[in-house]
Design a protein around this motif. Structure first.
Motif, PDB file in Angstrom:
ATOM      1  N   UNK A   6       0.578  -1.168   0.034  1.00 48.97           N
ATOM      2  CA  UNK A   6      -0.119   0.116   0.101  1.00 48.97           C
ATOM      3  C   UNK A   6       0.630   1.441  -0.405  1.00 48.97           C
ATOM      4  N   UNK A   7       1.545   1.836  -1.181  1.00 47.23           N
ATOM      5  CA  UNK A   7       2.413   2.729  -1.204  1.00 47.23           C
ATOM      6  C   UNK A   7       1.523   3.481  -2.292  1.00 47.23           C
ATOM      7  N   UNK A   8       1.890   4.721  -2.780  1.00 50.30           N
ATOM      8  CA  UNK A   8       1.169   5.801  -3.520  1.00 50.30           C
ATOM      9  C   UNK A   8       2.100   5.485  -4.843  1.00 50.30           C
ATOM     10  N   UNK A   9       2.173   5.237  -6.270  1.00 49.79           N
ATOM     11  CA  UNK A   9       2.407   5.047  -6.801  1.00 49.79           C
ATOM     12  C   UNK A   9       1.971   5.526  -8.298  1.00 49.79           C
ATOM     13  N   UNK A  10       3.047   5.425  -9.160  1.00 50.54           N
ATOM     14  CA  UNK A  10       2.183   5.667 -10.471  1.00 50.54           C
ATOM     15  C   UNK A  10       2.858   5.482 -12.220  1.00 50.54           C
ATOM     16  N   UNK A  11       1.998   5.429 -12.844  1.00 55.20           N
ATOM     17  CA  UNK A  11       2.403   4.302 -13.849  1.00 55.20           C
ATOM     18  C   UNK A  11       3.613   4.681 -14.226  1.00 55.20           C
ATOM     19  N   UNK A  12       4.769   5.758 -14.126  1.00 53.25           N
ATOM     20  CA  UNK A  12       5.567   6.028 -14.158  1.00 53.25           C
ATOM     21  C   UNK A  12       6.900   5.328 -13.113  1.00 53.25           C
ATOM     22  N   UNK A  13       6.071   4.967 -12.032  1.00 57.80           N
ATOM     23  CA  UNK A  13       7.130   4.659 -10.801  1.00 57.80           C
ATOM     24  C   UNK A  13       7.066   2.559 -11.621  1.00 57.80           C
ATOM     25  N   UNK A  14       6.295   2.016 -12.311  1.00 52.55           N
ATOM     26  CA  UNK A  14       6.567   0.697 -12.479  1.00 52.55           C
ATOM     27  C   UNK A  14       7.539   1.137 -14.189  1.00 52.55           C
ATOM     28  N   UNK A  15       7.230   2.294 -15.018  1.00 55.45           N
ATOM     29  CA  UNK A  15       8.639   1.986 -15.848  1.00 55.45           C
ATOM     30  C   UNK A  15       7.872   2.578 -17.024  1.00 55.45           C
ATOM     31  N   UNK A  16       6.549   3.293 -16.955  1.00 57.55           N
ATOM     32  CA  UNK A  16       6.109   4.003 -18.082  1.00 57.55           C
ATOM     33  C   UNK A  16       7.086   4.882 -18.722  1.00 57.55           C
ATOM     34  N   UNK A  17       6.889   5.164 -19.235  1.00 53.41           N
ATOM     35  CA  UNK A  17       8.069   6.417 -19.662  1.00 53.41           C
ATOM     36  C   UNK A  17       7.123   6.414 -21.375  1.00 53.41           C
ATOM     37  N   UNK A  18       8.005   7.988 -22.361  1.00 53.62           N
ATOM     38  CA  UNK A  18       7.541   8.111 -23.556  1.00 53.62           C
ATOM     39  C   UNK A  18       7.918   7.193 -24.882  1.00 53.62           C
ATOM     40  N   UNK A  19       8.764   6.379 -24.671  1.00 48.66           N
ATOM     41  CA  UNK A  19       8.961   5.198 -26.205  1.00 48.66           C
ATOM     42  C   UNK A  19       7.556   4.186 -25.882  1.00 48.66           C
ATOM     43  N   UNK A  20       7.691   3.848 -24.596  1.00 50.06           N
ATOM     44  CA  UNK A  20       6.278   3.352 -24.599  1.00 50.06           C
ATOM     45  C   UNK A  20       5.486   3.586 -24.675  1.00 50.06           C
ATOM     46  N   UNK A  21       4.856   5.200 -24.387  1.00 49.22           N
ATOM     47  CA  UNK A  21       3.591   5.863 -24.891  1.00 49.22           C
ATOM     48  C   UNK A  21       3.380   6.190 -26.355  1.00 49.22           C
TER      49      UNK A  21
END
Length: 376
Positions: A6-21
């Motif tokens: 139970x820790x606040x995370x965003x999608x970027x914390x899971x490795x999401x970046x501009x290349x995946x976008x």
């Protein structure tokens, strides 16, 4: 069973970046219905858990919103190749969940890296253990004598994946000769960082955490190597169940039963895996060249360019063995893994030829059944 801390995370914390976008946008723009991006954190018999952003948007600010985990169906894949099946670590495009339906994975985004082993089936297929990984952490227990041949096998798969291997010697508190084992391990793992750690005392954990911070790492090793305990230490809480190893041989029971992707409190994510008793190579030629880089370099000095390093005159590899610069164990392991990799490659080629022949036989049969005759 693993649970999401139970820790606040965003999608970027899971490795999401501009290349995946950008990769995701290519799937999204060809659809009439909205898709959303997500990352698979667990796969179980045709279903998976996917972490998605709570902001239903395809814009770049999606990565900054908090995330939630949703169950999802994996859409039927029109291929029998396990290499193309969804696995833990994959980034996906999926239909969002609704009040009455689960989310559905529609497409896998291109993988940057993939750790692949051969399956136990007779079809000579590859199985992806983890995708989009930056570090492959090979856990080796110091409480028993390390199997350097097994380590070299793990490292070949790690190098072949495109990720950076890292060897972690666990349970340093139970070892009396940790530095001696570390020296042997470094000799079997050229170009790979080797860390000595103890989850009990905390030795080396800060260094390991710094190396893994902000990246995706997969933790592999045999049962009893201390992977689950190490994972709990890195995660900062008891997420993975832990069982004790047998005193007789140091082997452990499988406490991790699935590959789970979990967020680390210091940034990045960790994929814990079940203990791997048998790990077959899969098209790992370049990985073997990395693992045995000193032998590959010596081979450049052999008299014959196709030297098999067996009995040929002017063999620089055999000369290095005689001089003590290369151990017999190392050379025998090199030969063994090369033979295995060549055998797997030959079986794979034979399977592909057989499938191609079967495909054309089906076409010819359908033509005969339709009554169409060839023009003479």
């Amino acid at each position: 069973m693993s649970v999401l801390p139970e820790i606040p995370h965003t999608l970027a914390d899971y490795g999401w970046d501009s290349a995946f976008a950008e990769d995701f946008s290519l799937h999204h723009c060809h659809r009439t219905t909205d898709l959303i991006p997500g990352r698979i954190i667990r796969v179980d018999r045709g279903r998976c858990d996917v972490v998605i952003s709570t902001r239903r948007s395809t814009s770049s600010d999606t990565s900054t919103a908090p995330v939630t985990v949703v169950p999802a169906d994996i859409a039927p894949v029109h291929t029998s190749d396990p290499m193309e099946w969804a696995c833990t670590g994959d980034w996906v495009a999926l239909d969002p969940p609704s009040a009455n339906t689960l989310a559905t994975v529609r497409a896998l985004l291109p993988r940057r890296t993939a750790m692949v082993r051969s399956t136990s089936s007779k079809r000579s297929e590859g199985q992806v253990l983890a995708a989009n990984v930056d570090h492959v952490v090979v856990a080796v227990c110091l409480a028993t004598q390390p199997d350097l041949g097994r380590l070299e096998r793990f490292l070949a798969l790690a190098w072949e994946s495109g990720a950076q291997p890292l060897v972690v010697l666990t349970k340093a508190d139970l070892a009396t000769d940790a530095e001696y084992v570390r020296a042997d391990t470094e000799a079997a793992a050229p170009g790979v960082q080797v860390l000595v750690v103890s989850s009990e005392t905390g030795e080396g954990i800060d260094v390991l955490s710094a190396v893994l911070a902000g990246s995706t790492s997969v933790l592999i090793g045999r049962s009893g190597a201390g992977k689950s305990t190490l994972a709990n230490t890195l995660l900062g809480q008891e997420v993975q169940e832990v069982n004790h190893t047998r005193d007789s041989d140091g082997k452990g029971r499988h406490t991790t039963v699935a590959r789970d992707l979990l967020p680390l409190p210091f940034g990045g994510v960790l994929i814990d895996t079940p203990g791997l008793r048998g790990v077959g190579l899969w098209d790992a030629e370049s990985g073997l060249q990395q693992v045995f880089s000193e032998i590959e370099e010596l081979a450049q000095e052999c008299r014959f360019h196709d030297c098999a390093h067996n009995r040929e005159p002017g063999c620089a590899v055999l000369n290095a063995v005689e001089d003590g610069a290369l151990t017999v164990r190392r050379l025998e392991s090199y030969r063994k893994l090369l033979r295995e990799n060549a055998w797997i490659a030959s079986r794979t080629d034979a399977r592909l030829r057989a499938e191609r022949l079967r495909h054309w036989k089906m076409i010819h049969k359908s033509v005969r059944d339709s009554g169409v005759t060839r023009r003479r």
